[in-house]
Design a protein around this motif. Structure first.
Motif, short mmCIF file in Angstrom:
data_model
loop_
_atom_site.label_atom_id
_atom_site.label_comp_id
_atom_site.label_asym_id
_atom_site.label_seq_id
_atom_site.Cartn_x
_atom_site.Cartn_y
_atom_site.Cartn_z
N ASN A 253 0.87 -1.18 0.00
CA ASN A 253 0.00 0.00 0.00
C ASN A 253 0.91 1.23 0.00
N ALA A 254 1.01 1.88 -1.16
CA ALA A 254 1.94 2.98 -1.36
C ALA A 254 1.26 4.34 -1.21
N GLY A 255 0.55 4.53 -0.10
CA GLY A 255 -0.12 5.81 0.13
C GLY A 255 0.85 6.98 0.07
N THR A 256 0.42 8.07 -0.56
CA THR A 256 1.28 9.25 -0.70
C THR A 256 0.97 10.33 0.33
N GLU A 276 12.11 7.70 -2.85
CA GLU A 276 13.11 6.76 -2.35
C GLU A 276 12.43 5.62 -1.58
N ARG A 277 11.39 5.94 -0.83
CA ARG A 277 10.61 4.91 -0.13
C ARG A 277 10.13 3.85 -1.11
N ASP A 278 9.48 4.31 -2.19
CA ASP A 278 8.91 3.37 -3.15
C ASP A 278 10.00 2.56 -3.85
N LEU A 282 10.16 -1.65 -3.50
CA LEU A 282 10.00 -2.48 -4.69
C LEU A 282 11.32 -3.17 -5.07
N GLN A 283 12.44 -2.48 -4.94
CA GLN A 283 13.72 -3.11 -5.24
C GLN A 283 14.02 -4.25 -4.27
N THR A 284 13.70 -4.04 -3.00
CA THR A 284 13.96 -5.08 -1.99
C THR A 284 13.15 -6.33 -2.28
N LEU A 285 11.88 -6.15 -2.57
CA LEU A 285 11.01 -7.29 -2.83
C LEU A 285 11.39 -8.02 -4.11
N ASP A 314 9.63 5.21 -12.40
CA ASP A 314 10.85 4.58 -11.91
C ASP A 314 10.82 3.07 -12.10
N ALA A 315 9.67 2.47 -11.84
CA ALA A 315 9.56 1.02 -11.99
C ALA A 315 9.72 0.62 -13.45
N LEU A 316 9.09 1.33 -14.34
CA LEU A 316 9.20 1.01 -15.76
C LEU A 316 10.63 1.24 -16.27
#
Length: 330
Positions: A253-256, A276-278, A282-285, A314-316
């Motif tokens: 849950n990536a609430g802003t 940086e949080r996101d 995502l990188q850790t998982l 960033d993910a893409l």
């Protein structure tokens, strides 16, 4: 590796055209976020990742985690108005409430289930560009949340055989508010396989001490917390959770609403801190090979859609799927 973006234009309610524009929740931010990603990376690059959400979650599916009495109560506008904390909704017809509030949320719930299914089936990262209704519990909607989409997605994945009943699931809630509904659903179902990691501002709503007893890793934060302390806590607790759980699947849950200046979040995290949080989560998982489904949770500033776009971009880009569109994500 492909990334799925589950989305429907139906997520974006036209309610603002009917009621005074005074509600804190931007009911069109999902579309704004997607449009911003397309403008940065190019619509032709984003299109292969889009997964249209065309159907609502069914009543039968909702009954897996909600009571029939509660679902029937949502047919009364005053009940919905209380859950949304928006009294003008009481003046609307039940038909309009269903069309412009309940239906968009039912679509979004199905989007969460679809994103979770894609993530697990293909061992990848998938986003639902809505959802994260973490205050909804079996018999109650509150805090702008009417349906428990995250927990329902877990139940459905188990029904479909994609998740075993003993497979550990890590639920990471980084919305500024305590995810009391998700915790209550896990407790009511005596579901010990879902491990809850929740970082939340303890000074604000909902302050649900009963729900907090079910949270495996509750990390209370204080109002005004800034990037360095927040990110340090997140890194420490997620690292420990990953070491102890070894999840088969994760929901994020990536609430802003942790952003500085958010009228409801009370924290003081910069835009780069949210980004940086996101990235870290995502990188850790994904580095651990864990399939991940992301929902968007709360966010009550005009910048909320931009923060969502940052995460998606960033993910893409990290997956090398933007065909070298280097600085386009800034």
């Amino acid at each position: 590796m492909s990334i799925g973006l589950h989305y429907s234009s139906g997520y974006n309610s036209a309610l603002a055209e009917v009621l005074p524009d005074t509600h804190l929740f931007d009911i069109a931010k999902y579309g704004h976020a997607l449009a911003l990603v397309e403008s940065r990376l190019g619509a032709e690059r984003v299109a292969p990742h889009l997964r249209p959400v065309t159907e609502e979650v069914s009543h039968t599916e909702l009954c897996l985690i909600h009571s029939e009495r509660y679902l029937q109560a949502l047919e009364t506008p005053s009940v919905v108005a209380r859950a949304l904390e928006y009294p003008p909704v009481e003046q609307l017809s039940a038909e309009l409430v269903d069309a412009e509030i309940l239906r968009p949320m039912r679509l979004a719930v199905n989007g969460t289930i679809a994103a979770a299914r894609e993530a697990l089936m293909h061992n990848r990262l998938a986003f639902n560009l809505a959802g994260g209704y973490h205050h909804a519990s079996r018999d109650r909607g509150e805090g702008f949340c009417l349906y428990g989409d995250a927990y329902l997605s877990i139940v459905r994945l188990r029904q479909e055989g994609l998740l075993g009943t003993q497979d550990p699931v890590l639920y990471i809630d980084l919305d500024a508010h305590q995810g009391n509904g998700m915790a209550r659903l896990c407790a009511e179902h005596q579901d010990e396989q879902v491990v809850l990691l929740d970082l939340f501002n303890t000074d604000i709503y909902p302050q649900d001490r009963v729900a907090q007893q079910r949270v495996d890793r509750a990390v209370p934060l204080i109002s005004g917390m800034t990037d360095r302390t927040y990110l340090g806590l997140l890194r420490a607790h997620l690292t420990r959770a990953m070491a102890s759980v070894k999840p088969r699947f994760a929901l994020y849950n990536a609430g802003t609403d942790i952003l500085a200046g958010d009228p409801l979040g009370g924290l003081n995290i910069s835009e780069e801190g949210v980004r940086e949080r996101d990235r870290f989560v995502l990188q850790t998982l994904r580095a651990a090979g864990v399939p991940v489904a992301v929902v968007l949770g709360g966010g009550y500033t005009p910048q909320s859609h931009r923060l969502i776009a940052n995460m998606l971009c960033d993910a893409l880009m990290e997956r090398g799927e933007s065909d070298g569109a280097g600085g386009a994500c800034g």
